[in-house]
Design a protein around this motif. Structure first.
Motif, PDB file in Angstrom:
ATOM      1  N   ILE A 195      12.959  38.614  64.646  1.00 31.58           N
ATOM      2  CA  ILE A 195      13.576  39.295  65.783  1.00 31.58           C
ATOM      3  C   ILE A 195      12.851  40.609  66.066  1.00 31.58           C
ATOM      4  CG2 ILE A 195      15.638  40.479  66.615  1.00 31.58           C
ATOM      5  CD1 ILE A 195      15.968  37.543  66.875  1.00 31.58           C
ATOM      6  N   GLN A 196      12.545  41.346  65.006  1.00 32.97           N
ATOM      7  CA  GLN A 196      11.841  42.620  65.184  1.00 32.97           C
ATOM      8  C   GLN A 196      10.485  42.396  65.843  1.00 32.97           C
ATOM      9  OE1 GLN A 196      13.090  45.851  64.292  1.00 32.97           O
ATOM     10  NE2 GLN A 196      11.370  46.372  65.643  1.00 32.97           N
ATOM     11  N   GLN A 197       9.728  41.404  65.384  1.00 32.95           N
ATOM     12  CA  GLN A 197       8.378  41.172  65.870  1.00 32.95           C
ATOM     13  C   GLN A 197       8.335  40.555  67.263  1.00 32.95           C
ATOM     14  OE1 GLN A 197       6.017  38.688  63.273  1.00 32.95           O
ATOM     15  NE2 GLN A 197       4.345  38.482  64.759  1.00 32.95           N
ATOM     16  N   HIS A 198       9.226  39.602  67.520  1.00 30.24           N
ATOM     17  CA  HIS A 198       9.114  38.800  68.737  1.00 30.24           C
ATOM     18  C   HIS A 198      10.084  39.208  69.849  1.00 30.24           C
ATOM     19  CE1 HIS A 198       6.265  35.880  67.051  1.00 30.24           C
ATOM     20  NE2 HIS A 198       6.949  36.012  65.919  1.00 30.24           N
ATOM     21  N   VAL A 199      11.093  40.028  69.541  1.00 28.75           N
ATOM     22  CA  VAL A 199      12.056  40.430  70.570  1.00 28.75           C
ATOM     23  C   VAL A 199      12.148  41.950  70.687  1.00 28.75           C
ATOM     24  CG1 VAL A 199      14.438  40.259  71.389  1.00 28.75           C
ATOM     25  CG2 VAL A 199      13.375  38.299  70.252  1.00 28.75           C
ATOM     26  N   LEU A 200      12.547  42.616  69.624  1.00 27.18           N
ATOM     27  CA  LEU A 200      12.764  44.063  69.703  1.00 27.18           C
ATOM     28  C   LEU A 200      11.484  44.815  70.015  1.00 27.18           C
ATOM     29  CD1 LEU A 200      15.238  44.680  66.728  1.00 27.18           C
ATOM     30  CD2 LEU A 200      15.688  43.840  69.049  1.00 27.18           C
ATOM     31  N   GLY A 201      10.391  44.419  69.354  1.00 26.14           N
ATOM     32  CA  GLY A 201       9.114  45.079  69.599  1.00 26.14           C
ATOM     33  C   GLY A 201       8.632  44.924  71.025  1.00 26.14           C
ATOM     34  N   PRO A 202       8.485  43.692  71.505  1.00 24.85           N
ATOM     35  CA  PRO A 202       8.012  43.508  72.885  1.00 24.85           C
ATOM     36  C   PRO A 202       8.899  44.156  73.941  1.00 24.85           C
ATOM     37  CG  PRO A 202       7.806  41.468  71.653  1.00 24.85           C
ATOM     38  CD  PRO A 202       8.553  42.429  70.765  1.00 24.85           C
ATOM     39  N   LEU A 203      10.206  44.204  73.719  1.00 25.08           N
ATOM     40  CA  LEU A 203      11.115  44.784  74.701  1.00 25.08           C
ATOM     41  C   LEU A 203      11.367  46.280  74.478  1.00 25.08           C
ATOM     42  CD1 LEU A 203      13.763  41.933  75.136  1.00 25.08           C
ATOM     43  CD2 LEU A 203      11.685  42.366  76.440  1.00 25.08           C
ATOM     44  N   GLU A 204      10.705  46.833  73.452  1.00 23.91           N
ATOM     45  CA  GLU A 204      10.824  48.258  73.132  1.00 23.91           C
ATOM     46  C   GLU A 204      12.276  48.684  72.949  1.00 23.91           C
ATOM     47  OE1 GLU A 204       8.523  50.707  75.749  1.00 23.91           O
ATOM     48  OE2 GLU A 204       6.835  49.317  75.780  1.00 23.91           O
ATOM     49  N   LEU A 205      13.003  47.878  72.198  1.00 25.36           N
ATOM     50  CA  LEU A 205      14.397  48.192  71.874  1.00 25.36           C
ATOM     51  C   LEU A 205      14.407  48.952  70.554  1.00 25.36           C
ATOM     52  CD1 LEU A 205      16.042  44.799  72.902  1.00 25.36           C
ATOM     53  CD2 LEU A 205      15.870  46.909  74.245  1.00 25.36           C
ATOM     54  N   ASN A 206      14.263  50.262  70.660  1.00 27.69           N
ATOM     55  CA  ASN A 206      14.078  51.093  69.476  1.00 27.69           C
ATOM     56  C   ASN A 206      15.379  51.608  68.874  1.00 27.69           C
ATOM     57  OD1 ASN A 206      11.201  50.908  69.728  1.00 27.69           O
ATOM     58  ND2 ASN A 206      11.291  52.451  71.361  1.00 27.69           N
TER      59      ASN A 206
END
Length: 449
Positions: A195-206
């Motif tokens: 989830i961190q690599q493929h969703v949160l990172g690309p969407l910049e959900l920090n």
């Protein structure tokens, strides 16, 4: 929407707050009367983001909630899990129609009662036939998912007997958790890392977190069940069903990303996730998402001490995110629905309204029901009205406006009726069956101690 980039969407968050006054008032009342420790709202509309926040991130510590406070978002996590499925299915050599069991080491088996294999799409659309929860989950724990590991999950699957896959909708945390763990097996990784690599990172959900330990202490919201603090929920093998924590700011940005999918590396995955993949007469489901009859995409969430709602209207380019650190008995779904469609009313909680004690005398008297031949008496003692009925205890009454009182401790109301001169001449008793009409038979005096 093809003209607003995701970066532009993020910049608009500085717009002035435009949350409607009726919503602000309702939020303030729910916080004031203790239904919700806090309510945090984010709305994206007409190219601008607006927020409204009231209440406590932590009541005991007197820490106010902010748009950066981190809450459990519960089952909204399922939309992240299904977006991950949509993304990995395009890059890791499998499709959403693949049989789940083909991607697990033997002797793992997942077939329905007709011996038809259950697919990833079945898991993501709640049509797998699996029950809501695995039979070997400890439902009596205050943190029920915390110790449920992959071995438990395998045993739960092997012991299950799914109904006919793909034929009907039945909401399943079991299926959503299995979906997340299946992708961890396929990639030889962990659900959290994926989830961190493929969703949160690309969407910049920090400001979105996969574990409790990762949340900064100064931002962590305390959950509440009623007036008591609630146990935070933790997850292992069923993380895909509800493990994620986020701020209203990040949750709104997550919803906004679907409006600007064509500007994202996850465009194809978002489009796949928000297609209707199962429908019957009453239900339309995408991958993880649900659809209203008018096409609004939504998902809610609830844990022991939190509830939440995220709604996306692609046609109107509008997103609504609402979270509270209160259990689902005091959820905020009606607020979210009203914000998305003001014609849909918010729940009426009948909060007490101030009334001058001098006005109470107008309501006291003897009242009579001509149908059942029974009397009621409204009496005043000091600054409190009471209902007195035959063979019943005396009930204190709270004013809720518009000549209406609610009875304390029981679910009933009394609405007084007046003549053209404004004088009380009757009442309607609402509760304990059909509404009952009473007429004024005589006035009485107030009682003083």
């Amino acid at each position: 929407m093809k003209t607003i980039t995701f970066i532009a969407l993020l910049v608009t968050q500085l717009g002035l707050a435009q949350i409607p006054d009726d919503v602000k008032k309702e939020v303030d009342l729910r916080v004031q009367h203790g239904l919700n420790a806090s309510v945090v709202i984010g709305v994206f509309e007409q190219g601008k983001s607006h927020y409204y926040v009231n209440g406590w991130q932590n009541r005991a510590a007197k820490i106010p909630a902010t748009r950066e406070s981190i809450y459990e978002i519960g089952s909204i996590s399922k939309t992240f899990t299904s977006l991950l499925l949509a993304s990995l299915s395009q890059t890791h050599g499998f499709t959403i129609n693949d049989s789940v069991q083909d991607h697990w080491p033997k002797p793992f088996q997942l077939i329905d009662q007709a011996e038809k294999p259950v697919t990833f799409k079945h898991l993501a659309t709640h049509t797998s036939g699996l029950p809501r929860l695995p039979s070997n989950l400890n439902l009596f724990s205050t943190d029920p998912y915390a110790s449920y590991d992959r071995n438990d999950l395998i045993n739960g699957v092997m012991a299950s007997k799914p109904q006919q896959a793909g034929s009907s909708y039945a909401y399943s945390n079991f299926g959503a958790g299995l979906l997340g763990e299946s992708m961890a097996v396929i990639t030889n990784s962990t659900y959290n890392d994926l989830i961190q690599q493929h969703v949160l990172g690309p969407l910049e959900l920090n400001q979105t977190y996969m574990t409790l330990e990762a949340v900064p202490d100064e931002l962590l919201a305390q959950g509440y069940s009623g007036n008591s603090t609630a146990q935070a929920w933790n997850f292992k093998a069923l993380a895909g069903a509800g493990s994620i924590r986020s701020s209203v700011k990040d949750l709104l940005h997550y919803g906004m990303a679907y409006l600007a999918a064509d500007q994202s590396a996850l465009e194809d995955a978002m489009n796949l996730a928000t297609q209707v993949h199962f429908s019957n007469n009453r239900t339309q489901v995408g991958l993880g998402w649900h659809f209203t009859a008018s096409g609004i995409i939504w998902h809610n969430g609830g844990t022991a001490g939190f509830s939440s709602m995220l709604m996306i209207d692609k046609a109107q380019e509008k997103v609504v995110a609402v979270i509270t650190n209160a259990d689902p008995n005091n959820n905020v779904e009606d607020i979210a629905v009203h914000l998305m469609d003001p014609s849909k009313p918010m729940r009426n909680h009948d909060f007490p309204v101030a009334i001058d004690p001098s006005e109470l005398d107008a309501f006291i008297g003897e009242f009579y029901n001509e149908s059942n031949k029974k009397p009621l008496r409204i009496e005043r003692r000091d600054d409190q009205l009471y209902l007195v009925a035959p063979k019943q205890p005396k009930f204190a009454m709270s004013y809720i406006g518009d000549n209406t009182f609610k009875l304390k401790l029981v679910n009933a109301k009394i609405t007084f009726k007046a003549n053209d001169e404004g004088q009380i001449n009757g009442l309607d008793f609402i509760g304990w069956g059909e509404p009952q009409a009473y007429i004024l038979s005589s006035k009485t005096e107030s009682i003083t101690d």
